[in-house]
Design a protein around this motif. Structure first.
Motif, PDB file in Angstrom:
ATOM      1  N   ASN A  44       4.302  -5.770   2.221  1.00  0.00           N
ATOM      2  CA  ASN A  44       4.287  -4.830   1.107  1.00  0.00           C
ATOM      3  C   ASN A  44       4.794  -3.459   1.549  1.00  0.00           C
ATOM      4  O   ASN A  44       4.550  -3.044   2.685  1.00  0.00           O
ATOM      5  CB  ASN A  44       2.870  -4.678   0.558  1.00  0.00           C
ATOM      6  N   PRO A  45       5.433  -2.725   0.648  1.00  0.00           N
ATOM      7  CA  PRO A  45       5.890  -1.376   1.000  1.00  0.00           C
ATOM      8  C   PRO A  45       4.751  -0.375   1.130  1.00  0.00           C
ATOM      9  O   PRO A  45       4.969   0.724   1.646  1.00  0.00           O
ATOM     10  CB  PRO A  45       6.822  -1.008  -0.165  1.00  0.00           C
ATOM     11  N   ASP A  46       3.553  -0.730   0.671  1.00  0.00           N
ATOM     12  CA  ASP A  46       2.411   0.183   0.795  1.00  0.00           C
ATOM     13  C   ASP A  46       1.560  -0.140   2.022  1.00  0.00           C
ATOM     14  O   ASP A  46       0.337   0.025   2.008  1.00  0.00           O
ATOM     15  CB  ASP A  46       1.562   0.186  -0.476  1.00  0.00           C
ATOM     16  N   THR A  47       2.222  -0.628   3.096  1.00  0.00           N
ATOM     17  CA  THR A  47       1.542  -0.901   4.353  1.00  0.00           C
ATOM     18  C   THR A  47       2.149  -0.049   5.467  1.00  0.00           C
ATOM     19  O   THR A  47       3.270   0.440   5.343  1.00  0.00           O
ATOM     20  CB  THR A  47       1.667  -2.383   4.751  1.00  0.00           C
TER      21      THR A  47
ATOM     22  N   ASP B 228      -9.163   4.789   4.556  1.00  0.00           N
ATOM     23  CA  ASP B 228     -10.370   5.335   5.176  1.00  0.00           C
ATOM     24  C   ASP B 228     -10.881   4.476   6.321  1.00  0.00           C
ATOM     25  O   ASP B 228     -11.938   4.756   6.892  1.00  0.00           O
ATOM     26  CB  ASP B 228     -11.468   5.526   4.121  1.00  0.00           C
ATOM     27  N   GLY B 229     -10.138   3.416   6.661  1.00  0.00           N
ATOM     28  CA  GLY B 229     -10.515   2.553   7.768  1.00  0.00           C
ATOM     29  C   GLY B 229     -11.392   1.374   7.391  1.00  0.00           C
ATOM     30  O   GLY B 229     -11.665   0.506   8.232  1.00  0.00           O
TER      31      GLY B 229
ATOM     32  N   ARG C  34      -6.189  -8.331   9.541  1.00  0.00           N
ATOM     33  CA  ARG C  34      -7.120  -7.428   8.868  1.00  0.00           C
ATOM     34  C   ARG C  34      -6.314  -6.357   8.142  1.00  0.00           C
ATOM     35  O   ARG C  34      -5.409  -5.738   8.724  1.00  0.00           O
ATOM     36  CB  ARG C  34      -8.049  -6.773   9.896  1.00  0.00           C
ATOM     37  N   LEU C  35      -6.593  -6.164   6.886  1.00  0.00           N
ATOM     38  CA  LEU C  35      -5.990  -5.082   6.117  1.00  0.00           C
ATOM     39  C   LEU C  35      -7.018  -3.978   5.967  1.00  0.00           C
ATOM     40  O   LEU C  35      -8.140  -4.230   5.510  1.00  0.00           O
ATOM     41  CB  LEU C  35      -5.532  -5.576   4.744  1.00  0.00           C
TER      42      LEU C  35
ATOM     43  N   SER D 280      -8.240  -9.241  14.743  1.00  0.00           N
ATOM     44  CA  SER D 280      -8.045  -8.380  15.917  1.00  0.00           C
ATOM     45  C   SER D 280      -6.807  -7.505  15.761  1.00  0.00           C
ATOM     46  O   SER D 280      -6.617  -6.546  16.517  1.00  0.00           O
ATOM     47  CB  SER D 280      -7.933  -9.226  17.187  1.00  0.00           C
ATOM     48  N   VAL D 281      -5.972  -7.844  14.791  1.00  0.00           N
ATOM     49  CA  VAL D 281      -4.799  -7.039  14.445  1.00  0.00           C
ATOM     50  C   VAL D 281      -5.037  -6.418  13.072  1.00  0.00           C
ATOM     51  O   VAL D 281      -5.428  -7.116  12.140  1.00  0.00           O
ATOM     52  CB  VAL D 281      -3.511  -7.894  14.425  1.00  0.00           C
ATOM     53  N   ALA D 282      -4.837  -5.119  12.955  1.00  0.00           N
ATOM     54  CA  ALA D 282      -5.089  -4.424  11.695  1.00  0.00           C
ATOM     55  C   ALA D 282      -3.836  -3.692  11.231  1.00  0.00           C
ATOM     56  O   ALA D 282      -3.118  -3.089  12.024  1.00  0.00           O
ATOM     57  CB  ALA D 282      -6.234  -3.431  11.846  1.00  0.00           C
ATOM     58  N   VAL D 283      -3.593  -3.757   9.930  1.00  0.00           N
ATOM     59  CA  VAL D 283      -2.484  -3.064   9.280  1.00  0.00           C
ATOM     60  C   VAL D 283      -3.062  -2.233   8.142  1.00  0.00           C
ATOM     61  O   VAL D 283      -3.977  -2.678   7.441  1.00  0.00           O
ATOM     62  CB  VAL D 283      -1.448  -4.077   8.748  1.00  0.00           C
ATOM     63  N   VAL D 284      -2.565  -1.025   7.974  1.00  0.00           N
ATOM     64  CA  VAL D 284      -3.042  -0.154   6.894  1.00  0.00           C
ATOM     65  C   VAL D 284      -2.435  -0.604   5.571  1.00  0.00           C
ATOM     66  O   VAL D 284      -1.234  -0.868   5.479  1.00  0.00           O
ATOM     67  CB  VAL D 284      -2.665   1.315   7.170  1.00  0.00           C
TER      68      VAL D 284
END
Length: 294
Positions: free
Chosen positions: A90-93, A124-125, A119-120, A221-225
């Motif tokens: 997505n462009p909002d990541t 605010d985390g 993990r998305l 274990s991998v997170a993307v905003v």
């Protein structure tokens, strides 16, 4: 050198979010393996095309004259590539450093995985609970949309939609905001169903992957905003509201209805219709209230 990863991003009137996404992907989030990035713009008309051409010359740009929807636009870009892996993003990541390398390594190690999600995190985390899901049932959908299944500590069948028992590993479905897919599996199962204009196409693809014997994997274990509703807006416009509920109907009709009593199906369809009507009215009331406060 041929690409190991094809990244596909569909944009619509979100050029600032897209800029941040591409900056992260082509900056600290760039994987060590060769990568191509394709942006398909759904006739935004807001300067997105010009901004991508000016600021990100290595990005392959497909500028459409009409808004063809999320599924079809993704498929246009997927068909252009031939890399072993495809990332629908997505462009909002925003993609942090080493995220893609770690997930690509996982896909290399586990040949049975067809789709991997991560993990998305909201800005605010906190966790975006849509990052992982179970396939919906009438009871879990009821729990989710009434809010009962979304309460802190909720458990049981009313809370099943958020897949609360899955920490990491195999899961029914991950979110279309970040779906890393094996091209060989896509070739076997098929691309996004273009009957979904927007919403539920990710759930449908994960379901078909499962039917085809492929595993969908959730890797926290991998997170993307993920800027939640960054492209669709906090209040869905009537057209998006319709497509959200049509996606629910299409998914049920394709995958559940053939195995259920016709009377049960009628009740489910009526429930979806009633929810659509309620959602449209509630959204427009909230939109009006915001306009008055301004």
């Amino acid at each position: 050198m041929s690409a190991a990863l094809d990244v596909v991003i569909v944009s619509y009137r979100c050029h600032e979010l897209l800029r941040d996404c591409l900056a992260s992907l082509l900056g600290e989030g760039r994987p060590s393996r060769p990568m191509t990035v394709t942006v398909v713009d759904n006739a935004s008309g807001d300067g997105t095309v010009e901004a991508v051409e000016r600021d990100f010359p290595e990005v392959q740009l497909v500028a459409l004259s009409d808004n063809v929807g999320f599924s079809r636009a993704n498929n246009i870009a997927i068909r252009r590539g031939d890399a072993r892996y495809v990332l629908a993003l997505n462009p909002d990541t925003r993609v942090p450093a080493r995220s893609l390398d770690r997930l690509l390594d996982l896909m290399d190690e586990r040949s049975e995985i067809g789709i991997t999600g991560c993990r998305l995190e909201l800005e605010d985390g906190s966790l975006d609970h849509a990052a992982k899901r179970s396939f919906p049932t009438p009871l879990s959908a009821l729990g989710h949309f009434t809010g009962v299944g979304r309460r802190p500590g909720a458990s049981g069948r009313l809370a099943d939609y958020r897949a609360p028992t899955v920490g990491n590993g195999p899961v029914d479905a991950v979110n279309g905001a970040f779906m890393l897919m094996r091209r060989a599996a896509l070739d076997e199962v098929g691309l996004f169903d273009e009957g979904y204009w927007m919403y539920m196409e990710d759930l449908d693809l994960c379901y078909r992957f499962g039917q085809g014997g492929w595993i969908t994997w959730y890797e926290p274990s991998v997170a993307v905003v993920h800027v939640k509703a960054g492209t669709s807006g906090k209040l869905r416009r009537p057209r998006l509201n319709y497509h959200f509920h049509y996606g629910m109907l299409r998914f049920y009709r394709a995958h559940y209805a053939p195995d259920h009593n016709p009377l049960v199906n009628v009740v489910v369809y009526a429930g979806i219709g009633a929810k659509l009507a309620f959602s449209v009215v509630r959204t427009e009331v909230r939109r009006g209230s915001r306009a008055v406060r301004r």
